[in-house]
Design an enzyme around this catalytic site. Structure first.
Site, PDB file in Angstrom:
ATOM      1  N   LYS A 168      27.281  44.257  40.179  1.00 27.00           N
ATOM      2  CA  LYS A 168      27.480  43.656  38.853  1.00 27.00           C
ATOM      3  C   LYS A 168      26.143  43.364  38.185  1.00 27.00           C
ATOM      4  O   LYS A 168      25.971  43.629  36.998  1.00 27.00           O
ATOM      5  CB  LYS A 168      28.286  42.357  38.975  1.00 27.00           C
ATOM      6  CG  LYS A 168      29.769  42.611  39.155  1.00 27.00           C
ATOM      7  CD  LYS A 168      30.572  41.329  38.945  1.00 27.00           C
ATOM      8  CE  LYS A 168      32.009  41.531  39.401  1.00 27.00           C
ATOM      9  NZ  LYS A 168      32.635  40.272  39.813  1.00 27.00           N
ATOM     10  N   LYS A 185      41.119  48.409  38.249  1.00 24.51           N
ATOM     11  CA  LYS A 185      41.516  48.339  36.844  1.00 24.51           C
ATOM     12  C   LYS A 185      40.351  48.662  35.908  1.00 24.51           C
ATOM     13  O   LYS A 185      40.501  49.387  34.935  1.00 24.51           O
ATOM     14  CB  LYS A 185      42.027  46.917  36.581  1.00 24.51           C
ATOM     15  CG  LYS A 185      42.644  46.719  35.230  1.00 24.51           C
ATOM     16  CD  LYS A 185      44.147  46.956  35.273  1.00 24.51           C
ATOM     17  CE  LYS A 185      44.746  46.645  33.929  1.00 24.51           C
ATOM     18  NZ  LYS A 185      45.989  45.920  33.972  1.00 24.51           N
ATOM     19  N   LYS A 238      36.776  53.540  44.291  1.00 23.28           N
ATOM     20  CA  LYS A 238      37.824  52.583  44.654  1.00 23.28           C
ATOM     21  C   LYS A 238      38.796  52.412  43.483  1.00 23.28           C
ATOM     22  O   LYS A 238      38.367  52.329  42.335  1.00 23.28           O
ATOM     23  CB  LYS A 238      37.133  51.245  44.970  1.00 23.28           C
ATOM     24  CG  LYS A 238      38.031  50.051  45.112  1.00 23.28           C
ATOM     25  CD  LYS A 238      37.216  48.786  45.350  1.00 23.28           C
ATOM     26  CE  LYS A 238      37.685  47.661  44.433  1.00 23.28           C
ATOM     27  NZ  LYS A 238      37.025  46.379  44.678  1.00 23.28           N
TER      28      LYS A 238
END
Ligand code: AMP
Ligand code: TRP
Length: 337
Positions: free
Chosen positions: A119, A201, A198
């Protein structure tokens, strides 16, 4: 043993971010286990909206996403009579325990978390919450003194850190928190429709567990298969094809040998093979769609379940927090004789 002589069940806590409707990766990686654990364990499942705000969440969307995740959890078969389902922000005690844990959580360990590094690499300015995310996760778990945490493979590192925080806190302030075990299913990471990353969403490579059959087909049709199988007559390699992997996870086991054989011999094309997969998923999740429709039509029922869940969770969380505060000296009244 409790007073009635019954063996005490191990307590379990797990959490999911309110990312809207759950996807196949959530189901196979986590929720399926949660459903199976409801009787053998004393289970707590929480929708972590306080975690979501350190991501890219939109305040206008978060309430609905939280509600939709509650519907997904109920739809897959979590039963409020057999487990406690609640929204994290309803049990404010988690936040305070996270702060208390900041007193012992090593920054070096936080900086080593893969999820943090991923991130942080994408952000120009990194909010402190992205670094401290696993400290709150440790509080979610340890405030219930949970012994086991069923999560997907991607959470293994956060669980290690939770154990480290428990160890350090106990060493400094006296034994209070058990070191919880991660319970990780064998399926490992579920790969998304891109056949590469992976299922997530945020990557847009998901199949929703509440999608209607038409939508499931629309999604599965886009799945990447064996890149070397270009023409219809090229033989396929099931071992490198994510569609085959998904078949193994959701399609009736009796059909798998035929699917494998037809792929290797190019007897069946990828489109037809995907059609079978889409049908398997649509069939397997039919009961989920029915339960979801019930809860969407009765949102007050969902509210009551979440509120009852939060009341029960809070009654336990408050006790642990009070003890942790006392041991850390957040207890000025004790100075007055
Ligand atoms: P999240 O949506 O990231 O909050 O994840 C909720 C749960 O689903 C966690 O236990 C994750 O480990 C699990 N999970 C999410 N995506 C996947 C995936 N692609 N494969 C396996 N498990 C997953
Ligand atoms: N970090 C977890 C995820 O992204 C969600 C989570 C928050 C969690 N608190 C938790 C999982 C406590 C297990 C236990 O999937």
């Amino acid at each position: 043993m409790d007073q009635t002589g019954a063996k005490k069940k191990t307590r379990v806590l797990s959490g999911v971010q309110p990312s809207g409707e759950a996807h196949l990766g959530n189901y196979l990686g986590a929720f399926r286990q949660w459903v199976h654990m409801q009787d053998e364990y004393e289970c707590f499942f929480t929708i972590v909206d306080q975690h979501a705000i350190v991501g890219e969440s939109d305040p206008a969307e978060l309430p609905r996403l939280t509600f939709d995740m509650a519907v997904s959890l109920l739809a897959v078969g979590l039963d409020p009579e057999r487990c406690t389902i609640f929204v994290q922000s309803d049990v404010i005690e988690h936040m305070e325990l996270a702060w208390l844990f900041n007193a012992v959580a090593p920054i070096g360990d936080l900086e080593r978390m893969t999820q943090y590094k991923d991130k942080a690499a994408r952000l120009e300015s990194v909010p402190a919450g992205v670094l401290n995310y696993p400290v709150l996760q440790a509080a979610d778990i340890l405030i219930y003194r949970a012994g086991a945490v069923p999560v997907g493979e991607d959470q293994r590192q956060h669980l290690e850190l939770t154990r480290e925080i428990a160890r350090r806190w106990n060493a400094k302030y006296g034994e209070l928190f058990p070191e919880p075990e991660a319970i990780i299913p064998e399926v490992g990471r579920i790969i998304g429709l891109d056949g590469n990353a992976k299922m997530s969403k945020s990557l847009g490579n998901t199949i929703g567990i509440l999608d209607e059959p038409d939508r499931i087909w629309e999604r599965v049709r886009t799945a990447v298969t064996d890149p070397q199988r270009i023409r219809r007559d090229d033989p396929g390699r099931p071992e490198v094809c994510n569609v085959f992997t998904l078949h193994q996870l959701v399609t009736d086991a009796g059909l798998i040998p035929d699917i494998e054989q037809q792929c290797r011999t190019a007897g069946r094309g990828c489109v037809d093979c995907k059609r079978i997969l889409a049908d398997s998923i649509a069939d397997a999740f039919q009961p989920f769609r029915e339960r979801a429709a019930h809860y969407r039509a009765n949102p007050g029922e969902v509210r009551d379940i979440l509120e009852r869940g939060a009341d029960h969770a809070r009654s336990i969380a408050a006790g642990t927090l009070a003890e942790a505060r006392r041991r850390m000296g957040i207890d000025w009244r004790s100075a007055i004789p």
